[in-house]
Scaffold this active site. Structure first.
Site, PDB file in Angstrom:
ATOM      1  N   ASP A  46      52.711  89.491  23.732  1.00 57.47           N
ATOM      2  CA  ASP A  46      54.016  89.242  23.125  1.00 57.47           C
ATOM      3  C   ASP A  46      54.108  89.999  21.801  1.00 57.47           C
ATOM      4  O   ASP A  46      53.635  89.522  20.774  1.00 57.47           O
ATOM      5  CB  ASP A  46      54.209  87.736  22.900  1.00 57.47           C
ATOM      6  CG  ASP A  46      55.569  87.458  22.299  1.00 57.47           C
ATOM      7  OD1 ASP A  46      56.570  87.832  22.931  1.00 57.47           O
ATOM      8  OD2 ASP A  46      55.640  86.907  21.180  1.00 57.47           O
ATOM      9  N   TYR A  51      56.736  93.616  14.144  1.00 56.36           N
ATOM     10  CA  TYR A  51      55.413  93.053  13.847  1.00 56.36           C
ATOM     11  C   TYR A  51      54.495  94.066  13.160  1.00 56.36           C
ATOM     12  O   TYR A  51      53.333  93.789  12.906  1.00 56.36           O
ATOM     13  CB  TYR A  51      54.751  92.524  15.128  1.00 56.36           C
ATOM     14  CG  TYR A  51      55.454  91.317  15.745  1.00 56.36           C
ATOM     15  CD1 TYR A  51      56.361  90.553  15.016  1.00 56.36           C
ATOM     16  CD2 TYR A  51      55.207  90.937  17.056  1.00 56.36           C
ATOM     17  CE1 TYR A  51      57.004  89.463  15.573  1.00 56.36           C
ATOM     18  CE2 TYR A  51      55.839  89.832  17.626  1.00 56.36           C
ATOM     19  CZ  TYR A  51      56.737  89.113  16.870  1.00 56.36           C
ATOM     20  OH  TYR A  51      57.368  88.018  17.432  1.00 56.36           O
ATOM     21  N   LYS A  80      60.479  93.407  21.282  1.00 54.42           N
ATOM     22  CA  LYS A  80      61.708  92.760  20.788  1.00 54.42           C
ATOM     23  C   LYS A  80      62.568  93.745  20.003  1.00 54.42           C
ATOM     24  O   LYS A  80      62.050  94.537  19.212  1.00 54.42           O
ATOM     25  CB  LYS A  80      61.353  91.552  19.914  1.00 54.42           C
ATOM     26  CG  LYS A  80      60.452  90.553  20.639  1.00 54.42           C
ATOM     27  CD  LYS A  80      60.260  89.251  19.891  1.00 54.42           C
ATOM     28  CE  LYS A  80      59.243  88.375  20.617  1.00 54.42           C
ATOM     29  NZ  LYS A  80      57.841  88.674  20.255  1.00 54.42           N
ATOM     30  N   HIS A 113      65.511  89.825  19.278  1.00 52.47           N
ATOM     31  CA  HIS A 113      64.599  89.004  18.453  1.00 52.47           C
ATOM     32  C   HIS A 113      65.309  87.815  17.778  1.00 52.47           C
ATOM     33  O   HIS A 113      64.839  86.695  17.815  1.00 52.47           O
ATOM     34  CB  HIS A 113      63.943  89.905  17.399  1.00 52.47           C
ATOM     35  CG  HIS A 113      62.637  89.406  16.898  1.00 52.47           C
ATOM     36  ND1 HIS A 113      61.626  90.234  16.473  1.00 52.47           N
ATOM     37  CD2 HIS A 113      62.152  88.154  16.733  1.00 52.47           C
ATOM     38  CE1 HIS A 113      60.590  89.514  16.092  1.00 52.47           C
ATOM     39  NE2 HIS A 113      60.890  88.245  16.222  1.00 52.47           N
TER      40      HIS A 113
HETATM   41  P1  NAD Z   1      50.301  80.153  16.582  1.00 54.85           P
HETATM   42  O1  NAD Z   1      51.084  78.898  16.723  1.00 54.85           O
HETATM   43  O2  NAD Z   1      49.745  80.820  17.777  1.00 54.85           O
HETATM   44  O3  NAD Z   1      49.136  79.822  15.548  1.00 54.85           O
HETATM   45  C1  NAD Z   1      48.280  80.810  15.061  1.00 54.85           C
HETATM   46  C2  NAD Z   1      47.429  80.235  13.940  1.00 54.85           C
HETATM   47  O4  NAD Z   1      46.549  79.239  14.477  1.00 54.85           O
HETATM   48  C3  NAD Z   1      46.549  81.297  13.310  1.00 54.85           C
HETATM   49  O5  NAD Z   1      46.432  80.971  11.925  1.00 54.85           O
HETATM   50  C4  NAD Z   1      45.226  81.133  14.040  1.00 54.85           C
HETATM   51  O6  NAD Z   1      44.137  81.535  13.256  1.00 54.85           O
HETATM   52  C5  NAD Z   1      45.190  79.643  14.318  1.00 54.85           C
HETATM   53  N1  NAD Z   1      44.505  79.318  15.592  1.00 54.85           N
HETATM   54  C6  NAD Z   1      44.651  79.965  16.769  1.00 54.85           C
HETATM   55  N2  NAD Z   1      43.954  79.351  17.739  1.00 54.85           N
HETATM   56  C7  NAD Z   1      43.360  78.276  17.153  1.00 54.85           C
HETATM   57  C8  NAD Z   1      42.528  77.240  17.653  1.00 54.85           C
HETATM   58  N3  NAD Z   1      42.176  77.194  18.926  1.00 54.85           N
HETATM   59  N4  NAD Z   1      42.105  76.288  16.783  1.00 54.85           N
HETATM   60  C9  NAD Z   1      42.488  76.328  15.475  1.00 54.85           C
HETATM   61  N5  NAD Z   1      43.273  77.291  14.952  1.00 54.85           N
HETATM   62  C10 NAD Z   1      43.722  78.239  15.792  1.00 54.85           C
HETATM   63  O7  NAD Z   1      51.088  81.220  15.682  1.00 54.85           O
HETATM   64  P2  NAD Z   1      52.303  82.167  15.603  1.00 54.85           P
HETATM   65  O8  NAD Z   1      51.780  83.512  15.232  1.00 54.85           O
HETATM   66  O9  NAD Z   1      53.323  81.538  14.746  1.00 54.85           O
HETATM   67  O10 NAD Z   1      52.908  82.240  17.055  1.00 54.85           O
HETATM   68  C11 NAD Z   1      52.248  82.901  18.111  1.00 54.85           C
HETATM   69  C12 NAD Z   1      53.036  84.095  18.603  1.00 54.85           C
HETATM   70  O11 NAD Z   1      54.371  83.722  18.883  1.00 54.85           O
HETATM   71  C13 NAD Z   1      53.191  85.250  17.613  1.00 54.85           C
HETATM   72  O12 NAD Z   1      52.028  86.011  17.511  1.00 54.85           O
HETATM   73  C14 NAD Z   1      54.366  85.986  18.216  1.00 54.85           C
HETATM   74  O13 NAD Z   1      53.938  86.751  19.327  1.00 54.85           O
HETATM   75  C15 NAD Z   1      55.231  84.826  18.678  1.00 54.85           C
HETATM   76  N6  NAD Z   1      56.261  84.491  17.674  1.00 54.85           N
HETATM   77  C16 NAD Z   1      57.555  84.828  17.951  1.00 54.85           C
HETATM   78  C17 NAD Z   1      58.554  84.552  17.035  1.00 54.85           C
HETATM   79  C18 NAD Z   1      59.979  84.916  17.364  1.00 54.85           C
HETATM   80  O14 NAD Z   1      60.832  84.866  16.473  1.00 54.85           O
HETATM   81  N7  NAD Z   1      60.280  85.246  18.594  1.00 54.85           N
HETATM   82  C19 NAD Z   1      58.261  83.910  15.831  1.00 54.85           C
HETATM   83  C20 NAD Z   1      56.927  83.555  15.570  1.00 54.85           C
HETATM   84  C21 NAD Z   1      55.949  83.852  16.506  1.00 54.85           C
END
Ligand code: NAD
Length: 322
Positions: A46, A51, A80, A113
């Site tokens: 994704d 990004y 996106k 996006h």
């Molecule tokens: P996420 O909810 O996946 O959380 C990531 C965080 O959790 C990081 O700090 C990581 O180190 C920690 N983490 C990951 N696995 C863990 C585990 N098993 N135990 C403990 N900590 C853990 O974060 P995100 O980046 O907000 O969302 C994931 C993805 O969603 C993004 O990379 C992106 O691709 C997508 N996203 C899209 C939008 C949008 O507007 N469409 C917005 C935000 C994110």
């Protein structure tokens, strides 16, 4: 481990229900992280032009293909369209730039996006464009209606640049409006979803329209707290939540796996992000087991309507979720 898939409309393409989030990975680490994620078993990525690492995502995918880990057709790539590129001519240009950066001939799923058109920033001036015009402190909206943007997205499908189109961060009103005129129906909606922000009625309504749903930020405040967001830091981490911890203990799983499995039980895809190989593995190990209904219900009780990814929180004058 067998990856669970969801079928996308109208293409019939199979999309893995679990994928890998590419946001917030520093560009210099990205190629290796993506390569490792493919090695571990992720097949969906994704990404997005905003990004700041789309080229490096492409490098990681290419390294894995060249090493014979996967073939292109086994990988599902999401990109996106950024807000400054909603005008017809910019949609095509932006998509082509993502294709060039990724080094791919087609994108599996291309999402709008955010549902806001902002003044265009030419690529030679700044790329990725970001939210504001260079040197300015506040956003400037552009007069591009959504039907114009969506028609340009549809033409990308017609011409084979992308296989599926959808959107992110759209609310129900805008979805209803778009469904009244679209020629190609959206394949997928990606929105913020986690136990603290469940949007249950919206998710069910979208699914009833035949549109797939993917959750972003499945770990709730985690990535936002890591990024220093005050109101995310002041909320109890999902990993420390007693309800989640108790359920994790029952299944001998870790709390992150419980948050992800809860989403899959709603037939909602997930795209967790981690740069550590051990977390990549544990986040992927949420397939092919079920959670009891009583545990799903217990997590359902945690909803607080708590949103973290809101342009207003970032200081932009764009109250899109009201
Ligand atoms: P996420 O909810 O996946 O959380 C990531 C965080 O959790 C990081 O700090 C990581 O180190 C920690 N983490 C990951 N696995 C863990 C585990 N098993 N135990 C403990 N900590 C853990 O974060 P995100 O980046 O907000 O969302 C994931 C993805 O969603 C993004 O990379 C992106 O691709 C997508 N996203 C899209 C939008 C949008 O507007 N469409 C917005 C935000 C994110």
């Amino acid at each position: 481990m067998t990856i669970e898939y969801i079928s996308l409309n109208p293409s019939g393409d199979k999309m893995p229900l679990i994928g890998f989030g590419c946001a917030k990975i520093p560009p210099e680490q990205t190629a290796e992280v993506i390569y490792n994620a493919i090695k571990v078993g992720y097949r969906l990525f994704d990404g997005g032009s905003n990004y700041y690492n789309e080229k490096q995502v492409g490098d990681g995918i290419r390294m894995a293909i060249n090493d014979g880990l996967v073939e292109r057709k086994e990988i599902f790539v999401i990109s996106k369209l950024w807000c400054t590129n909603h005008a017809k001519e910019h949609v095509r240009q932006a998509c082509q730039r993502s294709l060039d950066d990724l080094g791919l001939e087609y994108i599996d799923l291309y999402l709008i996006h955010f549902p806001v058109a902002l003044e265009h920033v030419p690529m030679h001036v700044r790329y990725p464009a970001g939210w504001t015009q260079p040197g300015e402190k506040q956003v400037r909206r552009a007069r591009v209606p959504m039907h114009v943007c969506w028609a340009a997205m549809e033409s990308l499908v017609d011409d084979g640049l992308v296989r599926n189109i959808g959107m992110s961060n759209f609310n129900a009103q805008l979805m209803m409006d778009l469904l009244s005129y679209c020629r190609i129906e959206p394949a997928l909606l990606q929105v913020e979803l986690h136990p603290y922000l469940q949007q249950d009625a919206y998710v069910k309504w979208i699914q009833k329209q035949g549109i797939a749903v993917t959750a972003y930020s499945s770990f709730g405040p985690a990535s936002f707290a890591a990024g220093g967001l005050k109101h995310a830091k002041s909320v109890e981490s999902l990993f420390d939540n007693p309800v989640i911890k108790e359920i994790a203990a029952k299944y001998n799983r870790d709390p992150g796996q419980i948050a992800l499995r809860w989403s899959l039980e709603r037939n909602v895809g997930v795209v967790p992000k981690s740069t550590s190989v051990s977390r990549m593995k544990s986040n992927l190990d949420v397939l092919n087991w079920k959670m009891d209904e009583e545990d799903i219900q217990a997590i359902n009780q945690l909803d607080m309507g708590l949103r973290f990814n809101d342009p207003v929180i970032k200081g932009w004058d764009l109250p899109i979720f009201l």
